[in-house]
Design a protein around this motif. Structure first.
Motif, mmCIF file in Angstrom:
data_model
loop_
_atom_site.group_PDB
_atom_site.id
_atom_site.type_symbol
_atom_site.label_atom_id
_atom_site.label_comp_id
_atom_site.label_asym_id
_atom_site.label_seq_id
_atom_site.Cartn_x
_atom_site.Cartn_y
_atom_site.Cartn_z
ATOM 1 N N SER A 160 0.824 -1.206 0.000
ATOM 2 C CA SER A 160 0.000 0.000 0.000
ATOM 3 C C SER A 160 0.861 1.260 0.000
ATOM 4 O O SER A 160 0.548 2.239 -0.688
ATOM 5 C CB SER A 160 -0.922 0.003 1.226
ATOM 6 O OG SER A 160 -1.787 -1.108 1.204
ATOM 7 N N ASP A 161 1.952 1.214 0.752
ATOM 8 C CA ASP A 161 2.840 2.374 0.795
ATOM 9 C C ASP A 161 3.495 2.607 -0.564
ATOM 10 O O ASP A 161 3.634 3.758 -1.003
ATOM 11 C CB ASP A 161 3.916 2.162 1.864
ATOM 12 C CG ASP A 161 4.842 3.355 1.997
ATOM 13 O OD1 ASP A 161 4.382 4.429 2.426
ATOM 14 O OD2 ASP A 161 6.041 3.227 1.669
ATOM 15 N N GLN A 162 3.873 1.514 -1.244
ATOM 16 C CA GLN A 162 4.476 1.665 -2.565
ATOM 17 C C GLN A 162 3.467 2.206 -3.572
ATOM 18 O O GLN A 162 3.802 3.057 -4.414
ATOM 19 C CB GLN A 162 5.023 0.313 -3.040
ATOM 20 C CG GLN A 162 5.829 0.390 -4.331
ATOM 21 C CD GLN A 162 7.052 1.286 -4.197
ATOM 22 O OE1 GLN A 162 7.778 1.211 -3.215
ATOM 23 N NE2 GLN A 162 7.275 2.134 -5.196
ATOM 24 N N LEU A 163 2.212 1.722 -3.495
ATOM 25 C CA LEU A 163 1.168 2.237 -4.380
ATOM 26 C C LEU A 163 0.928 3.725 -4.137
ATOM 27 O O LEU A 163 0.725 4.499 -5.078
ATOM 28 C CB LEU A 163 -0.122 1.452 -4.174
ATOM 29 C CG LEU A 163 -0.148 0.017 -4.704
ATOM 30 C CD1 LEU A 163 -1.463 -0.660 -4.333
ATOM 31 C CD2 LEU A 163 0.060 -0.023 -6.212
ATOM 32 N N ARG A 164 0.949 4.107 -2.869
ATOM 33 C CA ARG A 164 0.749 5.523 -2.541
ATOM 34 C C ARG A 164 1.878 6.376 -3.112
ATOM 35 O O ARG A 164 1.634 7.455 -3.676
ATOM 36 C CB ARG A 164 0.677 5.692 -1.023
ATOM 37 C CG ARG A 164 0.501 7.132 -0.563
ATOM 38 C CD ARG A 164 0.567 7.223 0.943
ATOM 39 N NE ARG A 164 1.842 6.775 1.458
ATOM 40 C CZ ARG A 164 2.949 7.514 1.472
ATOM 41 N NH1 ARG A 164 2.926 8.753 0.990
ATOM 42 N NH2 ARG A 164 4.073 7.036 1.960
ATOM 43 N N ARG A 165 3.106 5.891 -2.967
ATOM 44 C CA ARG A 165 4.254 6.638 -3.503
ATOM 45 C C ARG A 165 4.171 6.742 -5.026
ATOM 46 O O ARG A 165 4.431 7.801 -5.616
ATOM 47 C CB ARG A 165 5.562 5.967 -3.092
ATOM 48 C CG ARG A 165 5.833 6.015 -1.584
ATOM 49 C CD ARG A 165 7.081 5.205 -1.242
ATOM 50 N NE ARG A 165 7.319 5.160 0.180
ATOM 51 C CZ ARG A 165 8.025 6.057 0.853
ATOM 52 N NH1 ARG A 165 8.572 7.068 0.197
ATOM 53 N NH2 ARG A 165 8.199 5.939 2.158
ATOM 54 N N LEU A 167 1.461 6.558 -6.863
ATOM 55 C CA LEU A 167 0.355 7.433 -7.239
ATOM 56 C C LEU A 167 0.742 8.893 -7.097
ATOM 57 O O LEU A 167 0.442 9.718 -7.970
ATOM 58 C CB LEU A 167 -0.871 7.128 -6.371
ATOM 59 C CG LEU A 167 -2.085 8.032 -6.598
ATOM 60 C CD1 LEU A 167 -2.585 7.912 -8.035
ATOM 61 C CD2 LEU A 167 -3.192 7.700 -5.603
ATOM 62 N N THR A 168 1.426 9.227 -6.003
ATOM 63 C CA THR A 168 1.851 10.613 -5.808
ATOM 64 C C THR A 168 2.781 11.067 -6.926
ATOM 65 O O THR A 168 2.638 12.171 -7.474
ATOM 66 C CB THR A 168 2.556 10.756 -4.445
ATOM 67 O OG1 THR A 168 1.660 10.339 -3.407
ATOM 68 C CG2 THR A 168 2.964 12.191 -4.202
ATOM 69 N N SER A 222 -10.492 6.347 -7.380
ATOM 70 C CA SER A 222 -10.302 6.186 -5.936
ATOM 71 C C SER A 222 -11.581 5.676 -5.279
ATOM 72 O O SER A 222 -11.532 4.829 -4.378
ATOM 73 C CB SER A 222 -9.876 7.518 -5.316
ATOM 74 O OG SER A 222 -10.878 8.503 -5.469
#
Length: 387
Positions: A160-165, A167-168, A222
């Protein structure tokens, strides 16, 4: 000779009134740091305390029994020594046994807990790569299951953290280009580089439309991924849905010199699904627009619907440029647009259309698949539960 109190001319120590000396803080820090590094020590001492109480109770009971048997034997001097020797032997053996059991409990219980606590502290500090060793000891105990659950949790947090990074970074990249174009056009007009003609205004307005579409697509994606997208369910006749899509794109297809065809297999009365007609139209529109964009003049884009078991299948196929096999696993990911030529093609979007299409189809309880060959074309297949 120094005047005043023990602090010279000062009437109070140099660390201020009401404060503890600095070495007291060092002691507290060292003690707390030692406790953090020894998370199982307190639990081990509790084990020793409990076992110590048990041993004392057993020894007290044995002493009472020894006195009882001695008196029962009539105070015989021949029996009393053996009773007391046995009592002393047990008095030595029981503490050793208690310490051994406590040590084993310490290793089997507190050591795995200490590993989990240390790993949890690392996760709390943002390190999602940490894992707990899953010890295989021949049986599935609680601590092994705890370790597996913890590792699954950290793996999901890492993903999830990698997906967030990602996406940003992707959003920042997609916003940068249209914003630079808008800024450049406006600065050019203000600096007198060129006049504010309808052409420049239209170019700037088109970039603002692109930004608006990007924001809308991100919002839809989203919501769909979070399962919060509102769907207005109704009975949808697939032939009518395909006819509407054909009407919407027939003019664009004709201007590009592309043949847009719609066909059905079987009885049209069987081609009925339940869903949100606007969202399903959005899915097909994304696929058809993508097919028209990558099909050359003289090519063909076809829409076909058929009944297969309990599902209605809708295919959108073209005989355009196709997609390389190594890229097929990524086409439903956010912001994927293939090579640079496809990314900068006229009318190319932000690379969210296919990601949105997949989420919308899955929200309807269906599935979407793709097959493609370079130079031969691409086929998207949507399966939806039939009514």
């Amino acid at each position: 000779m120094r005047k005043g109190g023990p602090w010279g001319r000062r009437s109070h120590p140099p660390w201020g009134k009401g404060e503890n000396p600095p070495w007291e803080k060092w002691k507290e820090h060292d003690a707390s740091q030692w406790k953090e590094k020894q998370p199982g020590c307190g639990l081990f001492m509790r084990f020793l305390f409990v076992f110590g109480l048990v041993v004392l109770l057993i020894l007290g009971g044995m002493a009472v029994l020894a006195m009882f048997f001695t008196r029962a034997a009539g105070g015989s001097e021949s029996i009393a020594p053996f009773v007391w020797i046995a009592s002393c032997g047990l008095a030595l053996a029981l503490p050793i046994l208690a310490i051994t059991i406590a040590g084993r409990a310490y290793r089997n219980i507190t050591t795995p807990l200490a590993e989990v606590m240390t790993a949890a502290d690392a996760v709390a500090e943002g390190d999602f790569t940490v894992r707990v060793m899953e010890k295989e000891n021949g049986h599935d105990n609680q601590f092994a299951r705890l370790a597996r659950s913890f590792n699954r949790m950290t793996a999901e947090l890492q993903r999830s953290d990698q997906l967030r990074r990602n996406l940003t970074a992707d959003v920042a990249h997609e916003l940068r280009t249209p914003l630079h174009i808008i800024q450049g056009n406006l600065e050019g007009v203000l600096d007198g580089v060129y006049e504010s003609t309808d052409q420049h205004v239209e170019a700037t307005l088109e970039e603002t439309r692109m930004l608006a579409r990007l924001v809308d697509d991100l919002h839809t994606l989203s919501q769909a991924e979070a399962g919060q997208l509102s769907l207005y369910w109704e009975t949808v006749a697939v032939p009518d849905l395909l006819a509407d899509v054909e009407t919407s794109f027939s003019g664009q297809a004709a201007s590009l010199g592309i043949d847009l065809a719609v066909s059905y297999e079987g009885q049209t009365a069987d081609l009925v699904v339940s869903g949100d007609v606007d969202r399903l139209d959005q899915v097909l529109s994304n696929l058809v627009a993508n097919a028209l964009r990558h099909t050359p003049e003289g090519g063909q884009v076809s829409l076909q619907a058929s009944r297969l078991g309990g599902d209605v299948q809708i295919t959108v196929a073209d005989n355009g440029e196709g997609i390389a096999a190594e890229n097929l696993p990524y086409i439903f990911e956010r912001f994927w647009r293939g090579d640079d030529a496809r990314s900068h093609a006229a009318g190319a979007g932000a690379g969210l259309g296919l990601a949105i299409a997949r989420q919308l189809v899955e929200a309807h309880g269906g599935a979407i698949d793709v097959s493609s060959s370079l130079g031969e074309g691409t086929r998207f297949t949507i399966s939806l539960p039939a009514v």
